[in-house]
Each structure stands twice: as structure tokens, then as C-alpha cells.
Design a protein around this motif. Structure first.
Motif, short mmCIF file in Angstrom:
data_model
loop_
_atom_site.label_atom_id
_atom_site.label_comp_id
_atom_site.label_asym_id
_atom_site.label_seq_id
_atom_site.Cartn_x
_atom_site.Cartn_y
_atom_site.Cartn_z
N TYR A 115 -9.41 1.13 19.16
CA TYR A 115 -10.14 0.48 18.07
C TYR A 115 -9.61 0.88 16.69
O TYR A 115 -10.06 0.35 15.68
CB TYR A 115 -11.63 0.85 18.15
N LEU A 116 -8.66 1.82 16.67
CA LEU A 116 -8.16 2.31 15.39
C LEU A 116 -6.86 1.65 14.95
O LEU A 116 -6.40 1.88 13.84
CB LEU A 116 -7.93 3.83 15.48
N ILE A 117 -6.28 0.81 15.81
CA ILE A 117 -4.97 0.24 15.52
C ILE A 117 -4.97 -0.58 14.24
O ILE A 117 -4.23 -0.31 13.29
CB ILE A 117 -4.48 -0.62 16.70
N ALA A 118 -5.81 -1.63 14.19
CA ALA A 118 -5.85 -2.50 13.01
C ALA A 118 -6.29 -1.74 11.75
O ALA A 118 -5.64 -1.88 10.70
CB ALA A 118 -6.76 -3.70 13.26
N PRO A 119 -7.37 -0.94 11.81
CA PRO A 119 -7.75 -0.18 10.60
C PRO A 119 -6.65 0.76 10.13
O PRO A 119 -6.46 0.93 8.92
CB PRO A 119 -8.99 0.61 11.06
N PHE A 120 -5.93 1.37 11.07
CA PHE A 120 -4.88 2.31 10.70
C PHE A 120 -3.72 1.59 10.01
O PHE A 120 -3.20 2.06 8.98
CB PHE A 120 -4.38 3.06 11.93
N ILE A 121 -3.32 0.45 10.56
CA ILE A 121 -2.24 -0.33 9.94
C ILE A 121 -2.67 -0.81 8.55
O ILE A 121 -1.89 -0.79 7.60
CB ILE A 121 -1.85 -1.52 10.84
N PHE A 122 -3.94 -1.25 8.44
CA PHE A 122 -4.46 -1.68 7.15
C PHE A 122 -4.43 -0.53 6.14
O PHE A 122 -4.03 -0.70 4.98
CB PHE A 122 -5.89 -2.20 7.31
N ALA A 123 -4.84 0.66 6.59
CA ALA A 123 -4.86 1.83 5.70
C ALA A 123 -3.46 2.15 5.21
O ALA A 123 -3.26 2.47 4.03
CB ALA A 123 -5.47 3.03 6.43
N ILE A 124 -2.47 2.06 6.11
CA ILE A 124 -1.09 2.32 5.71
C ILE A 124 -0.64 1.31 4.67
O ILE A 124 0.01 1.66 3.67
CB ILE A 124 -0.16 2.29 6.94
N GLY A 125 -1.01 0.03 4.89
CA GLY A 125 -0.65 -1.02 3.93
C GLY A 125 -1.22 -0.75 2.55
O GLY A 125 -0.52 -0.91 1.53
N ILE A 126 -2.48 -0.34 2.50
CA ILE A 126 -3.13 -0.05 1.21
C ILE A 126 -2.49 1.19 0.57
O ILE A 126 -2.20 1.21 -0.64
CB ILE A 126 -4.64 0.19 1.40
N ILE A 127 -2.26 2.22 1.37
CA ILE A 127 -1.71 3.47 0.84
C ILE A 127 -0.30 3.26 0.28
O ILE A 127 0.01 3.72 -0.83
CB ILE A 127 -1.70 4.57 1.92
N GLN A 128 0.55 2.58 1.03
CA GLN A 128 1.94 2.42 0.58
C GLN A 128 2.02 1.59 -0.70
O GLN A 128 2.79 1.90 -1.61
CB GLN A 128 2.80 1.80 1.68
N SER A 129 1.19 0.54 -0.80
CA SER A 129 1.20 -0.29 -2.00
C SER A 129 0.59 0.46 -3.18
O SER A 129 1.08 0.35 -4.31
CB SER A 129 0.42 -1.60 -1.76
N SER A 130 -0.46 1.22 -2.92
CA SER A 130 -1.11 1.98 -3.99
C SER A 130 -0.16 3.04 -4.54
O SER A 130 -0.05 3.23 -5.76
CB SER A 130 -2.40 2.64 -3.48
#
Length: 231
Positions: free
Chosen positions: A155-170
Motif C-alpha cells: 500500500y506504500l508504493i504509490a504514496p512513496f513514489i508521489f513523495a519522491i516526486g514532491i521531494i525532488q521537485s521541491s
């Protein structure tokens, strides 16, 4: 020669592209030896692509992609899936982020759009790797985070990928925000009603995705929370 200056001539563009592509390849080589560095590559590569987008002429970006991907395959013959999952999404999301900044889209939305594109392409590459190579790359993340035995890790796959996307762009924006202004790009103001509509859309997607996949539901909740913070 200053880093944060526009490249105008053919020689300047090609030289800068070559340097940026070389940095990507060096990072990938190190990550092939030490898999834990793949997360570092994941965070840095979009920033490098962002620099190429902002500082080079757009006509040369396809060359940057072809060179980076081509060399990545050559140095990753024993780990081709790394190119799909770690290189391609970062190249695309970095370009989208830079394009949004050039169009003077507010940074909060530029980050959001970039993260969304990163999630989409990450899922596409995950499907490719699972189908053609029978490899589950997300498991590497769980091993790195010591979650490989966690019962609910699926259940953590999509949230984890989303978090990486936000972190890298931020992180990319934090580094380059002052230089973006020097390049002449100013953020446009956003109507409050527009932000509320965005928030409602993400809430609706969260509710609809409950019947799709729980991890997708959690991811859209993350998008909604991100938008709520910026309303």
C-alpha cells in the motif's frame, strides 16, 4: 563560465548537455555498484534535467535524452531496468518542471505537475519492468527503508513514489528559485477559486480511487493535502 546562464551558441549547448549527461552516467555507474545510491540519483537527476531545460534551447533537449538514455543502457547491461525506473521518469519530470517555470506557472503547481508526471511515468516503467523483465523494482526501496518484511508495504508504493516526486521537485526549486528570477521568469498569481477547485478534484479522485487500489487512494490523499497546504 557561470552555471546559471543561458546557452546561446551550438557549442555552448552541446558542451553543457555533454557535461550534464556525463554527471548522470557517473551517478548511475556508482548506483550500479552501490544500489543505495539509486535514491540519490532519483533526487538529483530531475534537477540536472531542469537545468538543461532552463539553460539550453529546447531543440537540444531530445539530444540530451537520447545521449543520457543511450549511455545509461551501455553502462547498465546487467541492470537495464534501472534505466527505465530511475532514469526515464527523472528526465521527463525535470523537463516538465522546467517548462512550467518558464511558463511562469506558480512554483507550488510546477512542483505538483512535475510530481504527477513523475508518478505516471514511474508506474508505466514499473509495468514495463514487471512485464518484460519480471522484476519488482519497488522492492529495492522497501529494502533500503528496511520495510521489506512489512506486511502492508504494497500500500506504500504509490504514496512513496508521489513523495519522491514532491521531494525532488521541491529540492530542485529551493536550489534554483533565485536563479529563476534572474533568468526573467516571474510566477503568475493564481485565483483562489482555482485552488479550491483543484482541492475538490483531488478529494474526489481520492474517494473514487478507494475502489481502485488502496495505495492510489493514499497517494491522492497526499495530493489533496499538498493542495490544501497551498490554498
Amino acid at each position: 563560465m557561470k552555471i546559471f546562464t543561458k546557452r546561446e551558441s551550438l557549442v555552448q549547448n552541446i558542451a553543457f548537455l555533454a557535461i550534464m549527461a556525463a554527471i548522470n552516467i557517473v551517478l548511475l555507474l556508482l548506483a550500479n555498484i552501490l544500489p543505495y545510491l539509486l535514491i540519490l540519483l532519483t533526487l538529483i537527476l530531475p534537477f540536472i534535467s531542469l537545468l538543461v531545460t532552463l539553460l539550453c534551447k529546447k531543440i537540444y533537449y531530445p539530444i540530451y535524452i537520447v545521449v543520457t538514455v543511450g549511455l545509461s543502457f551501455l553502462v547498465s547491461l546487467n541492470a537495464i531496468t534501472n534505466v527505465f525506473f530511475y532514469i526515464l521518469p527523472g528526465l521527463i519530470s525535470g523537463f516538465v518542471f522546467g517548462f512550467c517555470l518558464e511558463k511562469e506557472i506558480p512554483s507550488s503547481y510546477s512542483i505538483l505537475y512535475s510530481a504527477f508526471v513523475y508518478v505516471i511515468f514511474s508506474y508505466i516503467t514499473l509495468l514495463i519492468c514487471n512485464f518484460f523483465f519480471n522484476e519488482s523494482l519497488e522492492e529495492l526501496y522497501f529494502i533500503i527503508l528496511n520495510l521489506d518484511t512489512f506486511v502492508w508495504r504494497g500500500y506504500l508504493i504509490a504514496p512513496f513514489i508521489f513523495a519522491i516526486g514532491i521531494i525532488q521537485s521541491s529540492l530542485s526549486y529551493i536550489i534554483i528559485q533565485n536563479e529563476v528570477k534572474k533568468l526573467g521568469f516571474e510566477e503568475k498569481s493564481v485565483d483562489d477559486n482555482f485552488e479550491v477547485i483543484y482541492l475538490l478534484v483531488f478529494i474526489l479522485l481520492s474517494l473514487l480511487s478507494i475502489w481502485i487500489k488502496p495505495d492510489v487512494y493514499i497517494m491522492f490523499i497526499g495530493f489533496a493535502i499538498y493542495e490544501l497546504i497551498h490554498v
